[in-house]
Design a protein around this motif. Structure first.
Motif, PDB file in Angstrom:
ATOM      1  N   LEU A   1      17.894 100.893  -7.735  1.00 26.86           N
ATOM      2  CA  LEU A   1      17.469 102.349  -7.635  1.00 26.86           C
ATOM      3  C   LEU A   1      16.835 102.784  -8.717  1.00 26.86           C
ATOM      4  N   THR A   2      17.403 102.382  -9.914  1.00 22.24           N
ATOM      5  CA  THR A   2      16.817 102.927 -11.146  1.00 22.24           C
ATOM      6  C   THR A   2      15.438 102.604 -11.437  1.00 22.24           C
ATOM      7  N   PHE A   3      15.019 101.245 -10.842  1.00 21.21           N
ATOM      8  CA  PHE A   3      13.685 100.940 -10.935  1.00 21.21           C
ATOM      9  C   PHE A   3      12.758 101.478 -10.124  1.00 21.21           C
ATOM     10  N   VAL A   4      13.034 101.633  -8.893  1.00 27.17           N
ATOM     11  CA  VAL A   4      12.233 102.366  -7.969  1.00 27.17           C
ATOM     12  C   VAL A   4      12.085 103.669  -8.191  1.00 27.17           C
ATOM     13  N   ILE A   5      13.044 104.526  -8.858  1.00 22.97           N
ATOM     14  CA  ILE A   5      12.857 105.823  -9.357  1.00 22.97           C
ATOM     15  C   ILE A   5      11.711 105.787 -10.387  1.00 22.97           C
TER      16      ILE A   5
END
Length: 250
Positions: A231-235
């Motif tokens: 989720l961190t990478f996507v955001i």
């Protein structure tokens, strides 16, 4: 990499050389102290086999102040520089967009980690004064702080993304808390609707309440270990695309 470290140092100074950063630290210490006191009073009224750490972090009091940390530490990241015009100057300098985004994110995340250092001491104060053994196991401590780090990774990224959407710190803070409240209440869908509908497993998978409850008992689930970094990478990727679009639009 030297450019990234220079930008990161600049962003960290904005936290540690600014009174607002120390006000946030003091607020976290006070809020956690209130949470510990509330948990201890609960033990006095109703004895429980759960540890002090589990009860402290598994309460509405904790979630109330925990979610508000992120708008406070991220709302200035891009919004303030956009408002003052310094972001345009920064983006026209010989630096890459990913370095700007990553430096701001890492600075906010490192400051977030710094906020939790005093809480480790707070949990020991009562035991030191009363000369009692720790009311928790090492596994519960490691599990609790591990999930706080994982959630902090993703929630800080959400705050940076919200800050990149606007030039107003207030709007950035409101957007951040709105996004985080959505993530928070999604975890209550199985509680409200029951567990008999299709796709309930997805809501359990992304429920931050369940993740914290499980890790605070000393159980490590690999699913959150994958979920939060992803989720961190996507955001952060979306934040990069947004900032890069603004850069070339100019």
């Amino acid at each position: 990499m030297p450019t990234l470290f220079i930008l990161l140092r600049k962003e960290l100074k904005a936290f540690f050389l600014n009174p607002f950063g120390w006000v946030i630290l003091a607020a976290v210490v006070v809020a956690n102290g209130v949470g510990i006191s509330t948990a201890m009073k609960g033990f006095l009224d109703t004895p429980s086999q759960d540890s002090l750490i589990f009860v402290t972090f598994h309460s509405p009091v904790f979630w109330f102040w925990f979610l508000f940390i992120f708008p406070l530490i991220t709302m200035r990241s891009f919004a303030e520089e956009e408002r003052s015009g310094t972001l345009e100057t920064l983006l026209t300098a010989p630096v890459r967009t990913w370095q700007v985004v990553l430096s701001k994110y890492l600075a906010a995340f490192l400051f977030y980690l710094f906020l939790w250092l005093p809480t480790l001491v707070q949990f020991h104060i009562f035991d030191w004064i009363a000369e009692l053994p720790d009311s928790w196991t090492p596994g519960e401590v490691v599990g609790t702080y591990a999930i706080l780090i994982l959630m902090g990774m993703a929630f800080t990224a959400v705050g940076c993304f919200a800050s990149a959407l606007t030039s107003s710190q207030i709007i950035a803070g409101l957007l951040t808390i709105c996004f985080l409240m959505i993530l928070f209440f999604v975890g209550y869908v199985p509680v409200i609707w029951g567990g008999a509908f299709q796709g309930v497993g997805l809501f359990h998978y992304i429920s931050c309440q369940e993740h914290l409850a499980l890790f605070a008992k000393g159980f490590v689930d690999t699913r959150p270990v994958i979920y939060y970094p992803t989720l961190t990478f996507v955001i952060l990727f979306l934040t990069y695309q947004l900032v890069d679009y603004r850069r070339w639009k100019r």
